[in-house]
Design an enzyme around this catalytic site. Structure first.
Site, short mmCIF file in Angstrom:
data_model
loop_
_atom_site.label_atom_id
_atom_site.label_comp_id
_atom_site.label_asym_id
_atom_site.label_seq_id
_atom_site.Cartn_x
_atom_site.Cartn_y
_atom_site.Cartn_z
N ARG A 23 109.61 130.05 105.69
CA ARG A 23 110.28 129.48 104.53
C ARG A 23 111.34 130.42 103.95
O ARG A 23 112.06 130.03 103.01
CB ARG A 23 109.25 129.20 103.43
CG ARG A 23 108.59 127.82 103.43
CD ARG A 23 109.49 126.67 103.01
NE ARG A 23 110.35 126.98 101.89
CZ ARG A 23 109.99 126.98 100.62
NH1 ARG A 23 108.74 126.70 100.29
NH2 ARG A 23 110.85 127.25 99.67
N ASP A 74 106.28 117.69 98.65
CA ASP A 74 106.20 117.94 97.21
C ASP A 74 106.20 116.60 96.51
O ASP A 74 106.80 115.64 97.01
CB ASP A 74 107.37 118.79 96.73
CG ASP A 74 107.17 119.26 95.29
OD1 ASP A 74 106.62 120.35 95.09
OD2 ASP A 74 107.55 118.50 94.36
N TYR A 102 106.94 114.66 84.54
CA TYR A 102 108.06 115.52 84.93
C TYR A 102 109.39 114.91 84.49
O TYR A 102 110.28 115.61 83.99
CB TYR A 102 108.08 115.73 86.45
CG TYR A 102 107.17 116.83 86.93
CD1 TYR A 102 107.41 118.16 86.62
CD2 TYR A 102 106.06 116.53 87.71
CE1 TYR A 102 106.57 119.17 87.07
CE2 TYR A 102 105.21 117.54 88.17
CZ TYR A 102 105.48 118.86 87.84
OH TYR A 102 104.64 119.85 88.29
#
Length: 365
Positions: A56, A92, A167
């Site tokens: 990553r 995600d 969110y």
């Protein structure tokens, strides 16, 4: 919906012999006899693994979720290292929301940050429906993984409408969820419109994964524990239920998990999951009484226990396995995700210990 993918369902709706559909993980989710208690870890593919940090390096989180070969490799890493009984798709919870047109980014050290938080009905209207063509990288990643994993099941992944809405309303992570609750209480019509739109997006995202071959799905409602049971039932449960009901014909087990949800476990079970995830705060035998006898449970070792001396870890694993016997099916997991500082070797030892302690004599059952 039925598929012709090994590990989901055959064209006639009957499970295929062998393969992921007959794995200990899927059997436990279906409350069937197992040769041992299956184990996997939330966030098992992630920052606790040096190979993950290496692959990553210099790749942003959202970008890494959109590269099928990278997603496949990251998802496979803990399976190779730990010998877990299931893989979970590396992704995600905001991936489908971004695909639906929301301008956001995942900021290192902070989390998802939304450029223009949702405040009005016009903001809700801008969240467009999605389909396979909006997330082709997810479809491709799942297909790559199913081919690589063989008999090991792959778990699909999505965030629940409430957590996604939080969110979008807050503009990012929040400790108090003040803006979220202000909309819930002050403008319930707008709130339900937002959650309804997000439920459609989430369901479509999970259906893409099911069609590509995942053997189970998990709906994460990370922030639901901020609510009372009454508020959960009024403002959240209908939308989670919409997602879970939309997968009732998919031929795969549905797992529902939230943090701090001890008082919500019964309602979360009623929302339609086959398996209810339990965080570390509620013993599994107590959770089973709250959820009911027709659901399997998943959990629930405190992630911080993994930093203790091994005898402490072993004692806690034994306790959780004993408490899990009260449920008609038990998938061993943590009570939340693997912490980045966790020693991967401890996770490997936990997997081996769970398998050893729970192995059925002469494969009983």
């Amino acid at each position: 919906m039925t598929t012709d993918t090994t590990g989901t369902a055959a064209r006639d709706g009957a499970p295929r012999p062998g393969g992921p559909a007959d794995s200990p993980f899927v059997r436990a989710c279906r409350r069937q006899p197992v040769p041992h208690t299956p184990v996997w870890f939330m966030r098992q593919a992630g920052r606790s693994l040096p190979e993950y940090r290496e692959i990553r390096a210099n790749v942003a989180m959202l970008e890494s979720c959109r590269r099928p070969e990278l997603v496949s490799e990251i998802t496979l890493q803990p399976v190779r290292r730990h010998g877990v009984d299931a893989a979970i798709l590396f992704s995600d919870i905001v991936v489908p929301v971004a695909a639906a047109g929301v301008d956001l980014d995942i900021v290192p050290g902070t989390g998802p940050v939304v450029a223009e938080p949702v405040r009005t009905a016009a903001d809700v209207e801008r969240i467009r429906p999605i389909g396979r063509d909006d997330v082709p990288y997810v479809d491709e990643a799942v297909r790559l993984l199913v081919a690589e994993l063989g008999d090991t099941p792959l778990i699909g992944f999505a965030g629940a409408p409430f957590t996604l809405a939080s969110y979008l309303v807050e503009g990012g992570p929040s400790r108090t969820h003040a803006k979220t609750k202000a909309m819930m209480y002050g403008d319930p019509e707008l709130w339900h419109a937002l959650c309804g739109r997000l439920a459609d997006v989430t369901l479509a995202f999970l259906r893409v994964q099911v069609a590509a071959g995942v053997s189970a799905v998990q709906l994460f409602d990370s922030w639901a524990g901020a609510l009372s049971e009454a508020d959960y039932r009024r403002f959240v449960m209908p939308h989670s239920a919409k997602v879970l009901a939309g997968l009732a014909d998919a031929g795969v087990p549905r797992i529902h998990f939230g943090v701090g949800t001890g008082e919500l476990l019964g309602a979360m079970g009623e929302a339609g999951a086959d398996v209810v995830g339990v965080d570390w705060r509620t013993p599994l035998d107590v959770a089973t009484r709250r959820i009911g006898p027709d659901k399997a449970v998943q959990g629930n070792l405190d992630p911080t226990t993994l930093f203790a001396p091994w005898p402490v870890v072993e004692a806690e694993v034994r306790r959780i396995l004993a408490e899990g016997r009260a449920a008609p099916g038990h998938v061993f997991n943590l009570g939340h995700g693997v912490l980045p500082e966790t020693d991967p070797d401890v996770l490997t030892r936990v997997v081996a210990l769970v398998h050893e302690l729970s192995a059925a004599p002469a494969d009983r059952g």
